[in-house]
Write an enzyme that holds these catalytic residues in place. Structure first.
Site, PDB file in Angstrom:
ATOM      1  CB  CYS A 114      -0.951   0.010   1.186  1.00  8.92           C
ATOM      2  SG  CYS A 114      -2.189  -1.269   1.061  1.00  8.92           S
ATOM      3  CG  HIS A 251      -3.017   3.842   1.817  1.00  4.96           C
ATOM      4  ND1 HIS A 251      -3.494   3.413   0.600  1.00  4.96           N
ATOM      5  CD2 HIS A 251      -3.076   2.766   2.639  1.00  4.96           C
ATOM      6  CE1 HIS A 251      -3.821   2.136   0.692  1.00  4.96           C
ATOM      7  NE2 HIS A 251      -3.582   1.728   1.923  1.00  4.96           N
ATOM      8  CG  ASN A 281      -6.455  -0.491   1.132  1.00  3.08           C
ATOM      9  OD1 ASN A 281      -5.738  -0.089   0.221  1.00  3.08           O
ATOM     10  ND2 ASN A 281      -5.961  -0.945   2.267  1.00  3.08           N
TER      11      ASN A 281
HETATM   12  N1  ACO Z   1     -18.451  -7.606   9.383  1.00 12.30           N
HETATM   13  C1  ACO Z   1     -18.840  -7.772  10.670  1.00 12.30           C
HETATM   14  N2  ACO Z   1     -17.967  -8.004  11.669  1.00 12.30           N
HETATM   15  C2  ACO Z   1     -16.660  -8.076  11.349  1.00 12.30           C
HETATM   16  C3  ACO Z   1     -16.203  -7.925  10.035  1.00 12.30           C
HETATM   17  C4  ACO Z   1     -17.145  -7.694   9.033  1.00 12.30           C
HETATM   18  N3  ACO Z   1     -16.824  -7.506   7.736  1.00 12.30           N
HETATM   19  N4  ACO Z   1     -14.855  -8.035  10.037  1.00 12.30           N
HETATM   20  C5  ACO Z   1     -14.476  -8.258  11.306  1.00 12.30           C
HETATM   21  N5  ACO Z   1     -15.567  -8.290  12.106  1.00 12.30           N
HETATM   22  C6  ACO Z   1     -15.636  -8.491  13.560  1.00 12.30           C
HETATM   23  C7  ACO Z   1     -14.413  -9.198  14.092  1.00 12.30           C
HETATM   24  O1  ACO Z   1     -14.567 -10.591  13.932  1.00 12.30           O
HETATM   25  C8  ACO Z   1     -14.433  -8.767  15.543  1.00 12.30           C
HETATM   26  O2  ACO Z   1     -15.377  -9.566  16.222  1.00 12.30           O
HETATM   27  P1  ACO Z   1     -15.060 -10.136  17.705  1.00 12.30           P
HETATM   28  O3  ACO Z   1     -14.893  -8.873  18.533  1.00 12.30           O
HETATM   29  O4  ACO Z   1     -16.275 -10.925  18.006  1.00 12.30           O
HETATM   30  O5  ACO Z   1     -13.796 -10.896  17.558  1.00 12.30           O
HETATM   31  C9  ACO Z   1     -15.011  -7.365  15.496  1.00 12.30           C
HETATM   32  O6  ACO Z   1     -15.636  -7.226  14.202  1.00 12.30           O
HETATM   33  C10 ACO Z   1     -13.975  -6.258  15.660  1.00 12.30           C
HETATM   34  O7  ACO Z   1     -12.849  -6.545  14.842  1.00 12.30           O
HETATM   35  P2  ACO Z   1     -11.571  -5.643  14.858  1.00 12.30           P
HETATM   36  O8  ACO Z   1     -10.573  -6.233  13.910  1.00 12.30           O
HETATM   37  O9  ACO Z   1     -11.133  -5.359  16.250  1.00 12.30           O
HETATM   38  O10 ACO Z   1     -12.169  -4.287  14.240  1.00 12.30           O
HETATM   39  P3  ACO Z   1     -11.442  -2.935  13.983  1.00 12.30           P
HETATM   40  O11 ACO Z   1     -12.185  -1.856  14.645  1.00 12.30           O
HETATM   41  O12 ACO Z   1      -9.969  -3.010  14.209  1.00 12.30           O
HETATM   42  O13 ACO Z   1     -11.658  -2.727  12.415  1.00 12.30           O
HETATM   43  C11 ACO Z   1     -10.382  -2.997  10.359  1.00 12.30           C
HETATM   44  C12 ACO Z   1     -11.165  -3.685  11.507  1.00 12.30           C
HETATM   45  C13 ACO Z   1     -11.384  -2.193   9.552  1.00 12.30           C
HETATM   46  C14 ACO Z   1      -9.745  -4.061   9.497  1.00 12.30           C
HETATM   47  C15 ACO Z   1      -9.299  -2.078  10.958  1.00 12.30           C
HETATM   48  O14 ACO Z   1      -8.581  -2.774  11.930  1.00 12.30           O
HETATM   49  C16 ACO Z   1      -8.321  -1.541   9.932  1.00 12.30           C
HETATM   50  O15 ACO Z   1      -8.658  -0.721   9.095  1.00 12.30           O
HETATM   51  N6  ACO Z   1      -7.035  -1.938  10.031  1.00 12.30           N
HETATM   52  C17 ACO Z   1      -5.961  -1.376   9.211  1.00 12.30           C
HETATM   53  C18 ACO Z   1      -6.017  -1.765   7.784  1.00 12.30           C
HETATM   54  C19 ACO Z   1      -4.880  -1.099   7.070  1.00 12.30           C
HETATM   55  O16 ACO Z   1      -4.601   0.071   7.233  1.00 12.30           O
HETATM   56  N7  ACO Z   1      -4.132  -1.838   6.295  1.00 12.30           N
HETATM   57  C20 ACO Z   1      -2.911  -1.238   5.761  1.00 12.30           C
HETATM   58  C21 ACO Z   1      -2.939  -1.030   4.395  1.00 12.30           C
HETATM   59  S1  ACO Z   1      -3.438  -2.450   3.530  1.00 12.30           S
HETATM   60  C22 ACO Z   1      -2.101  -3.004   2.581  1.00 12.30           C
HETATM   61  O17 ACO Z   1      -0.955  -2.688   2.783  1.00 12.30           O
HETATM   62  C23 ACO Z   1      -2.426  -4.050   1.547  1.00 12.30           C
END
Ligand code: ACO
Length: 324
Positions: A114, A251, A281
Protein backbone atom coordinates in the site's frame (compact mmCIF):
# COMPACT_ATOMS: atom_id res chain seq x y z
CA UNK A 1 19.02 26.70 -9.86
CA UNK A 2 17.65 23.46 -8.41
CA UNK A 3 16.22 20.60 -10.43
CA UNK A 4 12.65 19.65 -9.42
CA UNK A 5 10.31 16.83 -10.47
CA UNK A 6 7.06 18.66 -11.20
CA UNK A 7 3.65 16.98 -11.64
CA UNK A 8 2.26 18.08 -15.01
CA UNK A 9 -0.45 15.48 -15.52
CA UNK A 10 -2.59 13.12 -13.46
CA UNK A 11 -5.25 10.60 -14.44
CA UNK A 12 -7.05 7.52 -13.25
CA UNK A 13 -9.09 4.54 -14.27
CA UNK A 14 -11.70 2.62 -12.31
CA UNK A 15 -13.30 -0.62 -13.48
CA UNK A 16 -16.93 -0.35 -14.53
CA UNK A 17 -18.33 -2.73 -11.90
CA UNK A 18 -19.27 -0.94 -8.67
CA UNK A 19 -19.89 -3.20 -5.69
CA UNK A 20 -21.88 -1.71 -2.79
CA UNK A 21 -21.41 -3.02 0.76
CA UNK A 22 -24.85 -4.63 0.63
CA UNK A 23 -23.57 -7.17 -1.92
CA UNK A 24 -21.41 -8.78 0.80
CA UNK A 25 -24.44 -9.29 3.05
CA UNK A 26 -25.67 -12.05 0.73
CA UNK A 27 -22.70 -14.38 1.32
CA UNK A 28 -20.92 -13.15 4.49
CA UNK A 29 -21.89 -12.56 8.12
CA UNK A 30 -21.50 -8.78 7.73
CA UNK A 31 -23.57 -5.63 7.29
CA UNK A 32 -23.34 -2.41 5.33
CA UNK A 33 -23.45 -0.64 8.70
CA UNK A 34 -20.39 -2.53 10.10
CA UNK A 35 -18.33 -1.84 6.98
CA UNK A 36 -19.30 1.86 6.87
CA UNK A 37 -18.73 2.60 10.55
CA UNK A 38 -15.49 0.57 10.93
CA UNK A 39 -13.82 1.52 7.66
CA UNK A 40 -15.72 4.39 5.99
CA UNK A 41 -16.09 2.28 2.84
CA UNK A 42 -19.46 2.38 1.03
CA UNK A 43 -18.57 0.83 -2.32
CA UNK A 44 -15.56 -0.26 -4.37
CA UNK A 45 -14.84 -1.14 -7.99
CA UNK A 46 -13.88 -4.68 -9.05
CA UNK A 47 -12.11 -5.50 -12.30
CA UNK A 48 -14.11 -7.46 -14.88
CA UNK A 49 -13.14 -11.03 -15.67
CA UNK A 50 -10.05 -10.84 -17.85
CA UNK A 51 -9.35 -7.21 -16.95
CA UNK A 52 -5.76 -6.88 -15.79
CA UNK A 53 -3.59 -4.54 -13.74
CA UNK A 54 -1.65 -3.46 -16.85
CA UNK A 55 -4.85 -2.64 -18.77
CA UNK A 56 -6.01 -0.38 -15.95
CA UNK A 57 -2.52 1.17 -15.67
CA UNK A 58 -2.51 1.94 -19.41
CA UNK A 59 -5.94 3.61 -19.23
CA UNK A 60 -4.84 5.78 -16.27
CA UNK A 61 -1.54 6.61 -18.00
CA UNK A 62 -3.32 7.80 -21.17
CA UNK A 63 -5.43 10.20 -19.09
CA UNK A 64 -2.34 11.56 -17.31
CA UNK A 65 -0.46 11.99 -20.61
CA UNK A 66 -3.46 13.83 -22.09
CA UNK A 67 -3.45 16.29 -19.20
CA UNK A 68 0.31 16.81 -19.53
CA UNK A 69 -0.07 17.28 -23.30
CA UNK A 70 2.60 14.65 -23.99
CA UNK A 71 2.93 11.78 -26.43
CA UNK A 72 4.04 8.39 -25.01
CA UNK A 73 7.38 8.57 -26.83
CA UNK A 74 8.24 11.77 -24.97
CA UNK A 75 8.37 9.73 -21.73
CA UNK A 76 11.81 8.48 -20.61
CA UNK A 77 10.76 6.06 -17.86
CA UNK A 78 7.71 4.21 -16.56
CA UNK A 79 7.64 3.18 -12.89
CA UNK A 80 4.65 1.10 -11.78
CA UNK A 81 3.83 0.42 -8.13
CA UNK A 82 1.88 -2.82 -7.80
CA UNK A 83 1.63 -5.98 -5.71
CA UNK A 84 -0.82 -7.59 -8.12
CA UNK A 85 1.03 -7.81 -11.46
CA UNK A 86 -0.48 -9.56 -14.49
CA UNK A 87 2.35 -12.11 -14.42
CA UNK A 88 5.31 -12.87 -12.16
CA UNK A 89 7.35 -11.29 -14.94
CA UNK A 90 7.82 -9.28 -17.10
CA UNK A 91 6.94 -6.17 -15.16
CA UNK A 92 3.59 -4.41 -15.52
CA UNK A 93 5.65 -1.33 -16.44
CA UNK A 94 6.97 -2.97 -19.62
CA UNK A 95 3.40 -3.97 -20.51
CA UNK A 96 2.38 -0.33 -20.06
CA UNK A 97 5.31 0.72 -22.24
CA UNK A 98 4.21 -1.54 -25.10
CA UNK A 99 0.50 -0.80 -24.51
CA UNK A 100 1.18 2.91 -24.94
CA UNK A 101 3.20 2.21 -28.09
CA UNK A 102 6.45 3.48 -26.57
CA UNK A 103 9.57 2.43 -28.44
CA UNK A 104 12.17 4.05 -26.18
CA UNK A 105 12.98 4.61 -22.53
CA UNK A 106 12.94 2.10 -19.67
CA UNK A 107 10.30 0.61 -17.40
CA UNK A 108 10.16 -1.36 -14.14
CA UNK A 109 7.90 -2.18 -11.18
CA UNK A 110 8.25 -1.22 -7.52
CA UNK A 111 6.62 -3.30 -4.79
CA UNK A 112 5.92 -1.82 -1.36
CA UNK A 113 2.26 -2.88 -1.12
CA UNK A 114 0.00 0.00 0.00
CA UNK A 115 3.01 2.31 0.35
CA UNK A 116 4.08 1.42 -3.20
CA UNK A 117 3.15 4.72 -4.80
CA UNK A 118 5.18 6.68 -2.22
CA UNK A 119 8.20 4.46 -2.94
CA UNK A 120 7.68 4.74 -6.73
CA UNK A 121 7.32 8.52 -6.53
CA UNK A 122 10.53 8.80 -4.49
CA UNK A 123 12.24 6.55 -7.01
CA UNK A 124 11.02 8.61 -9.97
CA UNK A 125 12.12 11.81 -8.22
CA UNK A 126 15.60 10.26 -7.89
CA UNK A 127 15.65 9.41 -11.62
CA UNK A 128 14.90 13.04 -12.46
CA UNK A 129 17.29 14.62 -9.94
CA UNK A 130 20.14 12.32 -11.02
CA UNK A 131 19.60 13.11 -14.70
CA UNK A 132 18.55 9.54 -15.66
CA UNK A 133 15.22 10.78 -17.01
CA UNK A 134 13.48 14.07 -17.76
CA UNK A 135 9.91 12.80 -17.95
CA UNK A 136 8.64 9.91 -15.86
CA UNK A 137 5.25 8.24 -15.75
CA UNK A 138 4.57 7.01 -12.20
CA UNK A 139 1.63 4.64 -11.86
CA UNK A 140 -0.11 2.81 -9.01
CA UNK A 141 -2.33 -0.03 -10.26
CA UNK A 142 -3.90 -2.98 -8.46
CA UNK A 143 -6.39 -5.83 -8.80
CA UNK A 144 -6.63 -6.77 -5.12
CA UNK A 145 -9.95 -8.53 -5.82
CA UNK A 146 -7.83 -11.38 -7.23
CA UNK A 147 -6.07 -12.05 -3.90
CA UNK A 148 -9.12 -11.87 -1.62
CA UNK A 149 -10.31 -14.80 0.47
CA UNK A 150 -14.07 -14.38 -0.06
CA UNK A 151 -14.78 -16.32 3.15
CA UNK A 152 -12.76 -13.88 5.31
CA UNK A 153 -15.11 -11.03 6.24
CA UNK A 154 -12.34 -9.14 8.03
CA UNK A 155 -10.42 -8.49 4.78
CA UNK A 156 -12.49 -9.02 1.61
CA UNK A 157 -14.87 -6.12 2.33
CA UNK A 158 -12.01 -3.62 2.53
CA UNK A 159 -10.23 -3.74 -0.83
CA UNK A 160 -10.92 -2.57 -4.38
CA UNK A 161 -9.33 -2.33 -7.84
CA UNK A 162 -8.18 0.65 -9.88
CA UNK A 163 -5.24 2.66 -11.20
CA UNK A 164 -3.87 6.19 -11.01
CA UNK A 165 -0.99 7.81 -12.90
CA UNK A 166 1.16 10.90 -12.58
CA UNK A 167 3.48 12.54 -15.11
CA UNK A 168 6.60 14.06 -13.55
CA UNK A 169 8.76 16.45 -15.57
CA UNK A 170 12.15 17.98 -14.80
CA UNK A 171 11.93 21.73 -14.25
CA UNK A 172 14.30 24.19 -12.64
CA UNK A 173 13.32 25.82 -9.38
CA UNK A 174 14.87 28.29 -7.00
CA UNK A 175 15.68 25.70 -4.34
CA UNK A 176 13.12 27.00 -1.85
CA UNK A 177 9.95 25.37 -0.53
CA UNK A 178 8.00 27.71 -2.83
CA UNK A 179 9.14 25.69 -5.86
CA UNK A 180 6.61 23.52 -7.62
CA UNK A 181 7.41 19.80 -7.59
CA UNK A 182 8.56 17.17 -5.12
CA UNK A 183 10.10 18.98 -2.16
CA UNK A 184 10.95 16.03 0.10
CA UNK A 185 10.51 12.29 0.62
CA UNK A 186 10.63 10.03 3.68
CA UNK A 187 10.72 6.22 3.34
CA UNK A 188 10.60 3.57 6.08
CA UNK A 189 10.16 -0.16 6.48
CA UNK A 190 10.42 -2.70 9.28
CA UNK A 191 10.35 -6.38 8.32
CA UNK A 192 9.73 -7.44 11.93
CA UNK A 193 6.07 -6.65 11.22
CA UNK A 194 5.86 -8.74 8.05
CA UNK A 195 3.28 -11.16 9.52
CA UNK A 196 0.78 -8.35 10.11
CA UNK A 197 -0.15 -8.17 6.45
CA UNK A 198 0.96 -10.66 3.81
CA UNK A 199 -0.17 -12.92 1.00
CA UNK A 200 0.09 -16.63 1.82
CA UNK A 201 1.61 -17.72 -1.46
CA UNK A 202 4.33 -16.87 -3.94
CA UNK A 203 6.77 -18.12 -6.54
CA UNK A 204 9.41 -19.64 -4.25
CA UNK A 205 6.97 -20.98 -1.63
CA UNK A 206 3.61 -22.32 -2.79
CA UNK A 207 4.04 -21.63 -6.48
CA UNK A 208 0.60 -19.98 -6.44
CA UNK A 209 -0.28 -16.35 -5.93
CA UNK A 210 -2.05 -16.88 -2.56
CA UNK A 211 -4.60 -14.87 -0.57
CA UNK A 212 -4.26 -11.74 1.54
CA UNK A 213 -4.01 -12.21 5.33
CA UNK A 214 -4.17 -9.27 7.71
CA UNK A 215 -4.15 -8.63 11.45
CA UNK A 216 -6.31 -5.54 11.05
CA UNK A 217 -6.41 -4.31 14.61
CA UNK A 218 -2.64 -4.34 15.43
CA UNK A 219 -2.01 -2.76 12.04
CA UNK A 220 -4.59 -0.08 12.77
CA UNK A 221 -2.74 0.76 16.00
CA UNK A 222 0.59 1.11 14.15
CA UNK A 223 -0.87 3.19 11.33
CA UNK A 224 -1.80 6.55 12.87
CA UNK A 225 1.48 7.10 14.74
CA UNK A 226 3.73 5.93 11.89
CA UNK A 227 1.83 7.98 9.28
CA UNK A 228 1.91 11.13 11.40
CA UNK A 229 5.62 10.69 12.12
CA UNK A 230 6.58 10.17 8.48
CA UNK A 231 4.43 13.09 7.23
CA UNK A 232 5.89 15.42 9.85
CA UNK A 233 9.44 14.23 9.05
CA UNK A 234 8.91 14.81 5.32
CA UNK A 235 7.57 18.31 6.00
CA UNK A 236 10.52 19.06 8.28
CA UNK A 237 12.97 17.95 5.54
CA UNK A 238 11.40 20.63 3.31
CA UNK A 239 11.59 23.21 6.16
CA UNK A 240 7.80 23.21 6.33
CA UNK A 241 5.20 22.37 8.95
CA UNK A 242 1.54 21.31 9.14
CA UNK A 243 0.44 24.95 8.99
CA UNK A 244 1.87 25.19 5.46
CA UNK A 245 -0.15 22.23 4.15
CA UNK A 246 -3.12 22.82 1.83
CA UNK A 247 -4.08 19.16 1.40
CA UNK A 248 -3.27 15.83 3.00
CA UNK A 249 -3.60 13.16 0.31
CA UNK A 250 -3.52 9.97 2.38
CA UNK A 251 -3.55 6.29 1.53
CA UNK A 252 -7.23 5.36 1.61
CA UNK A 253 -7.39 2.29 3.86
CA UNK A 254 -9.76 3.36 6.62
CA UNK A 255 -11.51 6.66 7.36
CA UNK A 256 -10.66 6.31 11.06
CA UNK A 257 -6.92 6.10 10.25
CA UNK A 258 -7.29 9.11 7.92
CA UNK A 259 -9.14 11.11 10.60
CA UNK A 260 -6.69 10.09 13.35
CA UNK A 261 -3.67 11.15 11.29
CA UNK A 262 -5.20 14.51 10.30
CA UNK A 263 -6.08 15.19 13.94
CA UNK A 264 -2.56 14.35 15.14
CA UNK A 265 -1.16 16.68 12.47
CA UNK A 266 -3.53 19.40 13.67
CA UNK A 267 -5.38 19.69 10.35
CA UNK A 268 -9.17 19.65 9.81
CA UNK A 269 -10.85 17.01 7.62
CA UNK A 270 -11.76 19.84 5.19
CA UNK A 271 -8.09 19.73 4.17
CA UNK A 272 -8.00 16.00 3.47
CA UNK A 273 -8.77 14.36 0.12
CA UNK A 274 -11.04 11.40 0.91
CA UNK A 275 -12.05 8.75 -1.63
CA UNK A 276 -12.16 5.67 0.61
CA UNK A 277 -15.99 5.69 0.58
CA UNK A 278 -16.02 5.17 -3.20
CA UNK A 279 -12.85 3.16 -3.86
CA UNK A 280 -12.13 1.09 -0.74
CA UNK A 281 -8.47 0.29 -0.22
CA UNK A 282 -6.85 0.06 -3.67
CA UNK A 283 -3.35 -0.37 -2.18
CA UNK A 284 -0.69 1.33 -4.37
CA UNK A 285 -3.40 2.88 -6.58
CA UNK A 286 -5.10 4.76 -3.76
CA UNK A 287 -2.93 7.90 -3.61
CA UNK A 288 -2.78 8.57 -7.38
CA UNK A 289 -6.52 7.88 -7.55
CA UNK A 290 -7.10 10.41 -4.76
CA UNK A 291 -4.79 12.94 -6.46
CA UNK A 292 -6.63 12.56 -9.74
CA UNK A 293 -10.09 12.85 -8.15
CA UNK A 294 -8.91 15.84 -6.09
CA UNK A 295 -7.71 17.63 -9.24
CA UNK A 296 -10.81 16.64 -11.22
CA UNK A 297 -13.07 18.04 -8.48
CA UNK A 298 -11.16 21.33 -8.55
CA UNK A 299 -9.89 20.94 -4.98
CA UNK A 300 -6.17 20.52 -5.70
CA UNK A 301 -4.83 23.55 -7.59
CA UNK A 302 -1.45 24.63 -8.94
CA UNK A 303 0.88 26.01 -6.31
CA UNK A 304 -0.80 24.26 -3.37
CA UNK A 305 1.21 22.22 -0.88
CA UNK A 306 0.31 18.52 -0.67
CA UNK A 307 1.51 15.92 1.81
CA UNK A 308 0.94 12.31 0.79
CA UNK A 309 1.36 9.43 3.25
CA UNK A 310 0.84 5.66 3.18
CA UNK A 311 1.48 2.48 5.16
CA UNK A 312 1.20 -1.11 4.03
CA UNK A 313 2.55 -4.64 4.14
CA UNK A 314 6.16 -5.06 5.21
CA UNK A 315 5.51 -2.94 7.08
CA UNK A 316 6.52 -0.20 4.67
CA UNK A 317 5.49 3.41 5.08
CA UNK A 318 6.43 6.88 3.95
CA UNK A 319 5.49 10.34 2.82
CA UNK A 320 6.18 12.69 -0.09
CA UNK A 321 5.68 16.46 0.04
CA UNK A 322 4.74 18.01 -3.32
CA UNK A 323 3.93 21.54 -4.34
CA UNK A 324 1.36 20.97 -7.10
N1 ACO B 1 -18.45 -7.61 9.38
C1 ACO B 1 -18.84 -7.77 10.67
N2 ACO B 1 -17.97 -8.00 11.67
C2 ACO B 1 -16.66 -8.08 11.35
C3 ACO B 1 -16.20 -7.93 10.03
C4 ACO B 1 -17.15 -7.69 9.03
N3 ACO B 1 -16.82 -7.51 7.74
N4 ACO B 1 -14.85 -8.04 10.04
C5 ACO B 1 -14.48 -8.26 11.31
N5 ACO B 1 -15.57 -8.29 12.11
C6 ACO B 1 -15.64 -8.49 13.56
C7 ACO B 1 -14.41 -9.20 14.09
O1 ACO B 1 -14.57 -10.59 13.93
C8 ACO B 1 -14.43 -8.77 15.54
O2 ACO B 1 -15.38 -9.57 16.22
P1 ACO B 1 -15.06 -10.14 17.70
O3 ACO B 1 -14.89 -8.87 18.53
O4 ACO B 1 -16.27 -10.92 18.01
O5 ACO B 1 -13.80 -10.90 17.56
C9 ACO B 1 -15.01 -7.36 15.50
O6 ACO B 1 -15.64 -7.23 14.20
C10 ACO B 1 -13.98 -6.26 15.66
O7 ACO B 1 -12.85 -6.55 14.84
P2 ACO B 1 -11.57 -5.64 14.86
O8 ACO B 1 -10.57 -6.23 13.91
O9 ACO B 1 -11.13 -5.36 16.25
O10 ACO B 1 -12.17 -4.29 14.24
P3 ACO B 1 -11.44 -2.94 13.98
O11 ACO B 1 -12.19 -1.86 14.64
O12 ACO B 1 -9.97 -3.01 14.21
O13 ACO B 1 -11.66 -2.73 12.42
C11 ACO B 1 -10.38 -3.00 10.36
C12 ACO B 1 -11.17 -3.68 11.51
C13 ACO B 1 -11.38 -2.19 9.55
C14 ACO B 1 -9.74 -4.06 9.50
C15 ACO B 1 -9.30 -2.08 10.96
O14 ACO B 1 -8.58 -2.77 11.93
C16 ACO B 1 -8.32 -1.54 9.93
O15 ACO B 1 -8.66 -0.72 9.09
N6 ACO B 1 -7.03 -1.94 10.03
C17 ACO B 1 -5.96 -1.38 9.21
C18 ACO B 1 -6.02 -1.77 7.78
C19 ACO B 1 -4.88 -1.10 7.07
O16 ACO B 1 -4.60 0.07 7.23
N7 ACO B 1 -4.13 -1.84 6.29
C20 ACO B 1 -2.91 -1.24 5.76
C21 ACO B 1 -2.94 -1.03 4.40
S1 ACO B 1 -3.44 -2.45 3.53
C22 ACO B 1 -2.10 -3.00 2.58
O17 ACO B 1 -0.96 -2.69 2.78
C23 ACO B 1 -2.43 -4.05 1.55
Amino acid sequence: MTLRAVATGVGHYLPERVVPNSEFESFLDTTDEWIRTRSGIERRHFAAEGETTSQMAIAAAKNALDMAGLQPDEIDAVVVATSTPDLTFPSVATMVQSGLGMTRGFAYDVQAVCAGFIFALTNANGLILSGQAERVLVIGAETFSRIMDWTDRSTCVLFGDGAGALVLEARTGSGTSQDRGILSCDLNSDGRYRDMLYVDGGVSTSGASGKLRMQGNPLFRQAVSKLTETAERALEKASLGSADVDWIVPHQANIRIIQGTAKKMGLPMEQVIVTVQDHGNTSAASIPLALSVGVQEGKIREGQLLVTEAIGGGLAWGSVVIRW
